[in-house]
Design a protein around this motif. Structure first.
Motif, PDB file in Angstrom:
ATOM      1  N   LEU A 194       0.820  -1.207   0.000  1.00  0.00           N
ATOM      2  CA  LEU A 194       0.000   0.000   0.000  1.00  0.00           C
ATOM      3  C   LEU A 194       0.853   1.254   0.000  1.00  0.00           C
ATOM      4  O   LEU A 194       2.017   1.252   0.364  1.00  0.00           O
ATOM      5  CB  LEU A 194      -0.996  -0.004   1.169  1.00  0.00           C
TER       6      LEU A 194
ATOM      7  N   LEU B  10      -8.059   0.202  -5.193  1.00  0.00           N
ATOM      8  CA  LEU B  10      -7.932  -1.161  -4.685  1.00  0.00           C
ATOM      9  C   LEU B  10      -7.708  -2.099  -5.857  1.00  0.00           C
ATOM     10  O   LEU B  10      -8.494  -2.106  -6.809  1.00  0.00           O
ATOM     11  CB  LEU B  10      -9.190  -1.599  -3.932  1.00  0.00           C
TER      12      LEU B  10
ATOM     13  N   ALA C 131     -10.015   1.494   1.385  1.00  0.00           N
ATOM     14  CA  ALA C 131      -9.026   2.169   0.546  1.00  0.00           C
ATOM     15  C   ALA C 131      -9.580   3.479  -0.008  1.00  0.00           C
ATOM     16  O   ALA C 131      -8.886   4.501  -0.035  1.00  0.00           O
ATOM     17  CB  ALA C 131      -8.587   1.248  -0.592  1.00  0.00           C
TER      18      ALA C 131
ATOM     19  N   LEU D  91      -4.147   0.293  -2.408  1.00  0.00           N
ATOM     20  CA  LEU D  91      -3.969  -0.988  -1.720  1.00  0.00           C
ATOM     21  C   LEU D  91      -4.055  -2.118  -2.733  1.00  0.00           C
ATOM     22  O   LEU D  91      -5.029  -2.217  -3.483  1.00  0.00           O
ATOM     23  CB  LEU D  91      -5.057  -1.166  -0.651  1.00  0.00           C
TER      24      LEU D  91
END
Length: 196
Positions: free
Chosen positions: A108, A116, A143, A150
Motif C-alpha cells: 500500500l 484497490l 481504501a 492498496l
C-alpha cells in the motif's frame, strides 16, 4: 501530535461509532453483529497496533453488505483524518503473511489516491454467516475513504477462512509499516511534490 480520531456515521441502514488510535497497542473492542467480521477487525487492530473501538448496528435482517461496507467507509475516513498531512510518515508498506496454506501479500501507498487492486479468490461463498464477496467490498470502502492505494494478492490458499484472515493481517502489517513515523523525515512530507 495525537493521532486519535472519533467518528460517527448514521444512515437509514447503519449506525456506526468508532474511535481509532494509530499509536495504540492493538487493543480492540468490536461489535458489528457479524461474528467473523468482528474476528477480522480484531486481528486488523492487533497486527496494525491500532487501538480500535467500534460499535455498528445495521440492517442485518436484509443482509450484511451495508454494515460491512459502511464500517469500511468509517474506518477509512478515520484513517485519513488520523494521518493528517502525512508529515513524517514512512508512506509505503508491504507485508507477506502466511495463514497455514494461505499466503497473501498486501502492498500500500498512503498517496492520497484511492485505488484497490484485489486479486483474491475465495473457494467458498461464506465464512460462518458472512458472504466472502463482502471482504472485497470492505477493502474497497477502506481504501477509497482512507485515500490509499492498496494491492491485495493471494499467492496460495484454498481455505476461505485462512485467505480472509491473511488479507486482514497482511493489510494490518502493511498499514503498521506505512503509518510509522520515520525520524529521518522529521516534519517533511514523504513526496517530491511536498504534498499528499
Amino acid at each position: 501530535m495525537s493521532r486519535i480520531v472519533t467518528q460517527n456515521r448514521r444512515t437509514a441502514e447503519t449506525e456506526i461509532a468508532l474511535t481509532l488510535d494509530l499509536d495504540g497497542t492493538g487493543r480492540a473492542e468490536i461489535a458489528t453483529g457479524i461474528g467473523f467480521f468482528d474476528h477480522m477487525l480484531t486481528a486488523l487492530a492487533r497486527h496494525a497496533l491500532f487501538d480500535l473501538r467500534l460499535q455498528a448496528r445495521g440492517d442485518l435482517h436484509v443482509d450484511f453488505h451495508h454494515t460491512v461496507e459502511d464500517v469500511g467507509i468509517v474506518l477509512g475516513s478515520a484513517l485519513a483524518e488520523a494521518m493528517g498531512d502525512k508529515r513524517g510518515l514512512t508512506r509505503f508498506g508491504q507485508a507477506l503473511v502466511p495463514m497455514d496454506e494461505a499466503l497473501v501479500e498486501a502492498a500500500l501507498d498512503c498517496s492520497g489516491r484511492a485505488h484497490l487492486a484485489f486479486a483474491v479468490t475465495f473457494p467458498r461463498g461464506k465464512v460462518g454467516e458472512m458472504d466472502s464477496e463482502l471482504f472485497e467490498e470492505f477493502f474497497r470502502a477502506l481504501a477509497g475513504n482512507a485515500r490509499i492505494t492498496l494491492h491485495l494478492t493471494a499467492r496460495a490458499g484454498h481455505n476461505t477462512h485462512h485467505l480472509a484472515e491473511a488479507c486482514f493481517k497482511a493489510t494490518a502489517r502493511a498499514l503498521r509499516m506505512a503509518l510509522t513515523r520515520d525520524p529521518r523525515l522529521g516534519e517533511a512530507v514523504p513526496s517530491t511534490k511536498e504534498s499528499l
